[in-house]
Design a protein around this motif. Sequence first.
Motif: not given
Length: 159
Positions: A68, A135, A154
Motif C-alpha cells: 500500500d 488497486n 494500492s
Amino acid sequence: MKNFIKIAPLVVALALVSCKKDQSADQLVIEQGAAPVAEPNIDSHEDMVKEAQSKPLTNIALSEAQFDFGKIKKGEHKEHTYEVTNTGKNPLIISQVKPGCGCTVPDYTKEPILPGQKGKITLKFDSSNFDGLVNKQAEIYANVEKAPIVIGFSADIQP
C-alpha cells in the motif's frame, strides 16, 4: 497500404486496453464506435504458463504479495520492490512479469535465482491518469507449480 492494414488492428487493440483518464481502477473502457479486435494468440495466458513451467519446478517465497503506497499526489511516479526467495531445489527462472495495465511497468531479476538465493521484482506506477483509490496487479510467470503468482499494490490518489 499493406503495412497500414497490418498495423491498424494493433493500434485499435492498444487503444481499447490503454489506461483512460479518470477511469476507476481496473476498469476497461471501450471507445464509442471502436470495433472489438481479437488479440493475437502470441503470449496467451496458457502459452506463458507452459513456458514458465517447461523448466524443472521449484518453490518461491515472496516478501509480500500486496503493498500500500497510502496517499500520493496525482501525477507522482512510485515504485515498490518485492523480494523473491528461491525456497526449492532447482534454479528459479522468472520468465515474465505481466502488469494488468500500461500504467505499471515491471522490472525483475532476469538471470536464474539459485536455491536459497534472492531476486527482485519492481513495479513502477504512474498515477497521472487516476483519482481516488486504485488497486493494481501483476502476474509473475515462473517455473513454479501454481503459475502465475499475483502481486499487487494500492494507492489513494489525491488531487
